[in-house]
Design a protein around this motif. Structure first.
Motif, PDB file in Angstrom:
ATOM      1  N   LEU A 186       0.820  -1.207   0.000  1.00 24.87           N
ATOM      2  CA  LEU A 186       0.000   0.000   0.000  1.00 24.87           C
ATOM      3  C   LEU A 186       0.855   1.258   0.000  1.00 24.87           C
ATOM      4  N   LEU A 187       0.214   2.379  -0.303  1.00 22.81           N
ATOM      5  CA  LEU A 187       0.815   3.700  -0.135  1.00 22.81           C
ATOM      6  C   LEU A 187      -0.257   4.636   0.414  1.00 22.81           C
ATOM      7  N   ILE A 188       0.124   5.865   0.710  1.00 19.13           N
ATOM      8  CA  ILE A 188      -0.811   6.824   1.278  1.00 19.13           C
ATOM      9  C   ILE A 188      -0.655   8.165   0.567  1.00 19.13           C
ATOM     10  N   GLU A 189      -1.783   8.851   0.337  1.00 20.56           N
ATOM     11  CA  GLU A 189      -1.783  10.151  -0.337  1.00 20.56           C
ATOM     12  C   GLU A 189      -2.731  11.108   0.366  1.00 20.56           C
ATOM     13  N   LYS A 190      -2.429  12.384   0.275  1.00 20.75           N
ATOM     14  CA  LYS A 190      -3.346  13.402   0.764  1.00 20.75           C
ATOM     15  C   LYS A 190      -4.612  13.395  -0.086  1.00 20.75           C
ATOM     16  N   TYR A 191      -5.762  13.470   0.579  1.00 18.28           N
ATOM     17  CA  TYR A 191      -7.043  13.489  -0.130  1.00 18.28           C
ATOM     18  C   TYR A 191      -7.319  14.888  -0.653  1.00 18.28           C
ATOM     19  N   LEU A 192      -7.644  14.968  -1.924  1.00 22.90           N
ATOM     20  CA  LEU A 192      -7.961  16.239  -2.567  1.00 22.90           C
ATOM     21  C   LEU A 192      -9.468  16.300  -2.777  1.00 22.90           C
ATOM     22  N   ASP A 193     -10.107  17.345  -2.273  1.00 21.44           N
ATOM     23  CA  ASP A 193     -11.570  17.427  -2.306  1.00 21.44           C
ATOM     24  C   ASP A 193     -12.075  17.951  -3.651  1.00 21.44           C
ATOM     25  N   ARG A 194     -12.985  17.222  -4.240  1.00 24.49           N
ATOM     26  CA  ARG A 194     -13.687  17.573  -5.486  1.00 24.49           C
ATOM     27  C   ARG A 194     -12.749  17.962  -6.641  1.00 24.49           C
ATOM     28  N   PRO A 195     -11.726  17.163  -6.912  1.00 25.88           N
ATOM     29  CA  PRO A 195     -10.901  17.441  -8.093  1.00 25.88           C
ATOM     30  C   PRO A 195     -11.530  16.826  -9.341  1.00 25.88           C
ATOM     31  N   ARG A 196     -10.917  17.038 -10.466  1.00 20.57           N
ATOM     32  CA  ARG A 196     -11.221  16.292 -11.693  1.00 20.57           C
ATOM     33  C   ARG A 196     -10.198  15.161 -11.795  1.00 20.57           C
ATOM     34  N   HIS A 197     -10.663  13.995 -12.195  1.00 21.31           N
ATOM     35  CA  HIS A 197      -9.767  12.860 -12.409  1.00 21.31           C
ATOM     36  C   HIS A 197      -9.623  12.694 -13.922  1.00 21.31           C
ATOM     37  N   VAL A 198      -8.433  12.957 -14.434  1.00 17.25           N
ATOM     38  CA  VAL A 198      -8.211  12.887 -15.876  1.00 17.25           C
ATOM     39  C   VAL A 198      -7.014  11.982 -16.157  1.00 17.25           C
ATOM     40  N   GLU A 199      -6.933  11.522 -17.403  1.00 18.79           N
ATOM     41  CA  GLU A 199      -5.844  10.634 -17.771  1.00 18.79           C
ATOM     42  C   GLU A 199      -5.474  10.855 -19.228  1.00 18.79           C
ATOM     43  N   VAL A 200      -4.241  10.514 -19.533  1.00 23.98           N
ATOM     44  CA  VAL A 200      -3.722  10.664 -20.892  1.00 23.98           C
ATOM     45  C   VAL A 200      -3.303   9.297 -21.419  1.00 23.98           C
ATOM     46  N   GLN A 201      -3.927   8.900 -22.512  1.00 20.92           N
ATOM     47  CA  GLN A 201      -3.565   7.655 -23.186  1.00 20.92           C
ATOM     48  C   GLN A 201      -2.292   7.882 -23.987  1.00 20.92           C
ATOM     49  N   LEU A 202      -1.346   6.953 -23.840  1.00 20.23           N
ATOM     50  CA  LEU A 202      -0.130   7.037 -24.645  1.00 20.23           C
ATOM     51  C   LEU A 202       0.182   5.668 -25.211  1.00 20.23           C
ATOM     52  N   ILE A 203       1.003   5.659 -26.231  1.00 15.38           N
ATOM     53  CA  ILE A 203       1.541   4.401 -26.743  1.00 15.38           C
ATOM     54  C   ILE A 203       2.920   4.692 -27.313  1.00 15.38           C
ATOM     55  N   ALA A 204       3.857   3.810 -27.028  1.00 18.45           N
ATOM     56  CA  ALA A 204       5.246   4.010 -27.444  1.00 18.45           C
ATOM     57  C   ALA A 204       5.740   2.750 -28.132  1.00 18.45           C
ATOM     58  N   ASP A 205       6.693   2.906 -29.054  1.00 25.73           N
ATOM     59  CA  ASP A 205       7.263   1.736 -29.743  1.00 25.73           C
ATOM     60  C   ASP A 205       8.692   1.491 -29.272  1.00 25.73           C
ATOM     61  N   GLY A 206       9.330   0.528 -29.879  1.00 26.87           N
ATOM     62  CA  GLY A 206      10.696   0.179 -29.503  1.00 26.87           C
ATOM     63  C   GLY A 206      11.755   1.029 -30.160  1.00 26.87           C
ATOM     64  N   PHE A 207      11.339   2.076 -30.864  1.00 24.36           N
ATOM     65  CA  PHE A 207      12.286   2.944 -31.572  1.00 24.36           C
ATOM     66  C   PHE A 207      12.360   4.332 -30.943  1.00 24.36           C
ATOM     67  N   GLY A 208      11.829   4.483 -29.741  1.00 25.40           N
ATOM     68  CA  GLY A 208      11.884   5.760 -29.051  1.00 25.40           C
ATOM     69  C   GLY A 208      10.750   6.707 -29.381  1.00 25.40           C
ATOM     70  N   ASN A 209       9.774   6.256 -30.173  1.00 25.61           N
ATOM     71  CA  ASN A 209       8.639   7.127 -30.526  1.00 25.61           C
ATOM     72  C   ASN A 209       7.532   6.997 -29.479  1.00 25.61           C
ATOM     73  N   VAL A 210       6.999   8.133 -29.081  1.00 22.03           N
ATOM     74  CA  VAL A 210       5.891   8.161 -28.123  1.00 22.03           C
ATOM     75  C   VAL A 210       4.813   9.092 -28.669  1.00 22.03           C
ATOM     76  N   VAL A 211       3.566   8.636 -28.666  1.00 23.41           N
ATOM     77  CA  VAL A 211       2.463   9.524 -29.021  1.00 23.41           C
ATOM     78  C   VAL A 211       1.455   9.518 -27.881  1.00 23.41           C
ATOM     79  N   THR A 212       0.837  10.667 -27.685  1.00 27.07           N
ATOM     80  CA  THR A 212      -0.210  10.793 -26.676  1.00 27.07           C
ATOM     81  C   THR A 212      -1.501  11.231 -27.359  1.00 27.07           C
ATOM     82  N   PHE A 213      -2.611  10.954 -26.682  1.00 30.08           N
ATOM     83  CA  PHE A 213      -3.932  11.283 -27.226  1.00 30.08           C
ATOM     84  C   PHE A 213      -4.622  12.287 -26.306  1.00 30.08           C
ATOM     85  N   PRO A 214      -5.650  12.971 -26.806  1.00 29.14           N
ATOM     86  CA  PRO A 214      -6.366  13.931 -25.963  1.00 29.14           C
ATOM     87  C   PRO A 214      -6.846  13.293 -24.665  1.00 29.14           C
TER      88      PRO A 214
END
Length: 665
Positions: free
Chosen positions: A197-225
């Motif tokens: 386990l770990l522990i974190e400070k609770y943040l009240d009423r934030p937005r939870h967002v995430e960024v999809q990414l995909i990378a290959d074996g040649f050092g290329n990385v792309v991210t999506f909205p």
């Protein structure tokens, strides 16, 4: 490209991966537990291998059994899906040792970012902001208490491994911390095989967002909205969308840049997701999900890509099919997760037989992802997800309308579900306007108001029509059995010498008694009188379709027959009816002994009381575990525990008595 791939998962995600593999000409191998012998993913795959008993620890979490199935099938690669072993570095490493390609990040990259603790150390080094907390190696209660007091309550205790909200507890004070740690660790161990386990400070009423990414074996990385995943219950997502409403261009850019930087710093390859909390325009790193996400279809809808195909190609040694500059963002997409759970009972999971399951037709702007069909069993051992609805439109306003309509067109009978609650969410003014945060779901009604007087008239007419159709069908079947198909005495048209027969009918619905008088006018029509109002009704019943005409107004419903009655479905909402047979014997009186009954097949994980102990209302009695969730059972009133009828670790059946309790001060 691979010739054959084994999918080390089940349900919806296994079916989704199989579809892409078939389109690419890749043969698929399914694995299944005893509970999944007849599951849809088993039927869809080219081959299938049994891997053990129903509990995940004896099947889907067994690396040895998965590798043995891959060896026997001749698979060249393994796709882990999400959940189970998808973020287990040991699984990735064992695949490599066995000469199999793991369709996901390497074991080294997973050790860096798959663990939330390891990921926080990494992002701290590259300057991405994180929430205050503790993510060290120590796991004792005193260390966690000191950390919690240092950052200040409330805090969040969460599993270091895995994701999906599993092993996550909100803690408001020091007294709650030991039990929260024990519960979170137990759930994490069950879901991911890792109880750290770990522990974190609770943040009240934030937005939870995430960024999809995909990378290959040649050092290329792309991210999506970015995807907004703020709408959650019990820290698990219900509704997701992309792009996030009302984010500034600068915030969108900075989130994607941070995600790409984390991927490069960890040497990451294949698909992954970087999660953040956003408050007042400032973002904080949460974790990296080193796998495909449940909500990846919304990204595919706006970007026009197939992320599973990209995963296959990267794992096979190919470069990414597109560069960052070629990744677009067209329109808006929303996903809703339909789950077997009861929102009114704190989202308690539900298992059982799916008597009926129907979805709206798929199109370019509507997608359905599921791993079950009508007649399938929802087992009590796994996640409660039944299906995902994904919609797309050029504008968010249009996507919201399409989701509202799509949810109305889903029909589901047989297990409790969150369908009505999802309909409430997507109709809530805050959601419609894009005003989202992680506590919005808590403000939305978990139940739907009962039918009004006019709706009850329609429902009663539908119930009478369903009863008549059932009675007629039974009369015809009896006549055929007796060889008297043409006898007038087997015709259920209510004909009598002195005129047509009238009768009183009564139905039990939602704890209420609905009754009426009715009589036939002709073979197609009948009159019905209820609450002093008389109506003329005609009905057409065909399989699951019920077309009803009441006083020249026409409506259509769905009709699902059950062993104890039938369900009328109106715009996706279920109305259950049970005919009260006037000749039936009276029901048996309830057992006066106060007892706790298991709400579904489950495992007893903790017992807090013993015989003879006095408890007050709300006191914890025991904990059950089912469908990857813990289900607390608390005292409904003050009283005395007479007997404890179960033991910790015991598997119990639905309806089994667990504790006997006498009422008292």
């Amino acid at each position: 490209m691979f010739r054959k791939v084994l999918i080390a998962n089940r349900g919806e995600i296994a079916c989704r991966i199989i579809r892409t593999a078939k389109r690419m000409g890749v043969k698929t191998v399914a694995v299944y537990s005893e509970a999944d012998r007849d599951a849809l993913h088993v039927r869809l795959a080219d081959e299938a291998f049994a891997i053990g008993a129903a509990p995940p620890s004896e099947s889907y979490l067994s690396i040895d059994r998965l590798l043995e199935a891959a060896r026997r099938s001749g698979a060249e690669a393994i796709h882990p899906g999400y959940g189970f072993l998808s973020e287990a570095a040991e699984f990735s490493a064992r695949c490599a040792e066995a000469g199999l390609v793991f369709i996901g990040p390497s074991a080294d990259a997973m050790r860096l970012v798959g663990s939330k603790s390891g990921a926080k150390k990494l992002v701290g080094q590259i300057g991405v902001p994180t929430l205050a907390g503790f993510h060290g190696d120590a796991q004792d209660a005193q260390t966690f208490l000191s950390a919690a007091e240092h950052v200040g309550f409330p805090v969040v205790v969460k599993a270091s491994a895995g994701g999906g909200g599993r092993g996550m507890r909100l803690v408001w004070n020091a007294d709650e911390l030991p039990l929260a740690m024990e519960s979170a660790s137990r759930e994490a161990l069950l879901a991911f095989g890792d109880g750290r386990l770990l522990i974190e400070k609770y943040l009240d009423r934030p937005r939870h967002v995430e960024v999809q990414l995909i990378a290959d074996g040649f050092g290329n990385v792309v991210t999506f909205p970015e995807r907004d995943c703020s709408l959650q219950r019990n820290h698990q997502k219900l509704v997701e969308e992309t792009p996030a409403p009302d984010f500034s261009p600068d915030l969108r850019r900075d989130l994607r840049m941070a995600a790409a930087e984390i991927a490069r710093a960890s040497g990451y390859a294949n698909a992954g997701t970087v999660e953040f909390l956003v408050k007042d325009g400032v973002f904080y790193f949460l974790e990296v999900n080193a796998r495909l996400q449940v909500e990846h279809p919304v990204t595919e809808m706006i970007a026009g890509v197939d992320l599973v195909e990209w995963q296959f190609r990267v794992a096979a040694g190919e470069a990414l099919p597109m560069t960052q500059d070629e990744i677009g963002m067209r329109g808006s997409s929303i996903e809703a997760r339909i789950c077997a759970e009861d929102p009114a009972e704190n989202f308690r999971p539900s298992s059982g037989l799916l008597l009926h399951l129907a979805f709206p037709p798929e199109s370019r702007s509507l997608r359905v992802e599921t791993g079950v069909r009508t007649g399938d069993e929802i087992p009590p051992y796994y996640d409660s997800l039944i299906a995902k609805l994904i919609v797309w439109d050029e504008a968010r306003e249009g996507a919201v309308r399409k989701m509202q309509r799509a949810l109305e067109e889903v029909a589901l009978v047989g297990v409790a579900s969150n369908l009505d609650f999802l309909r409430n969410i997507v109709s809530d003014p805050h959601f419609v306007c894009g005003q989202l945060d992680t506590r919005l779901v808590q403000t939305i009604a978990r139940t739907t108001p009962p039918a009004d007087k006019d709706m009850k008239r329609w429902l009663l007419a539908a119930a009478v029509s369903a009863w008549r159709a059932q009675a007629s069908q039974k009369a015809r079947a009896t006549a055929a059995e007796l060889g008297e198909q043409w006898s007038p005495w087997t015709t259920s048209d209510a004909w009598r010498l002195a005129g047509r027969h009238e009768m009183q009918l009564a139905f039990r619905h939602d704890g209420e008694l609905l009754s009426c008088r009715m009589g036939l006018l002709d073979p197609r029509r009948f009159w019905m009188e209820a609450s002093g109002r008389r109506s003329v009704v005609s009905a057409e019943v065909e399989e699951h379709r019920l077309a009803l005409c009441v006083d020249d107004e026409r409506r259509e419903f769905s009709l699902i027959r059950r062993p104890i009655g039938f369900v009328i479905i109106d715009k996706g909402r279920n109305f259950a009816f049970e005919w009260i047979d006037p000749l039936a014997p009276p029901p048996r009186t309830a057992d006066k002994e106060r007892s706790f009954l298991a709400p579904l097949p489950a495992r007893v994980t903790r017992i807090f009381v013993k015989g003879g102990e006095r408890v007050i209302k709300g006191a914890p009695i025991l904990l059950l575990e089912a469908m990857k969730m813990e289900i607390p059972m608390n005292a409904p009133h003050n009283g005395v525990i007479e007997r404890v009828l179960c033991s910790e670790g015991q598997s119990v059946r639905e309806g089994e008595r667990l504790v006997a309790m006498a009422e008292g001060a």
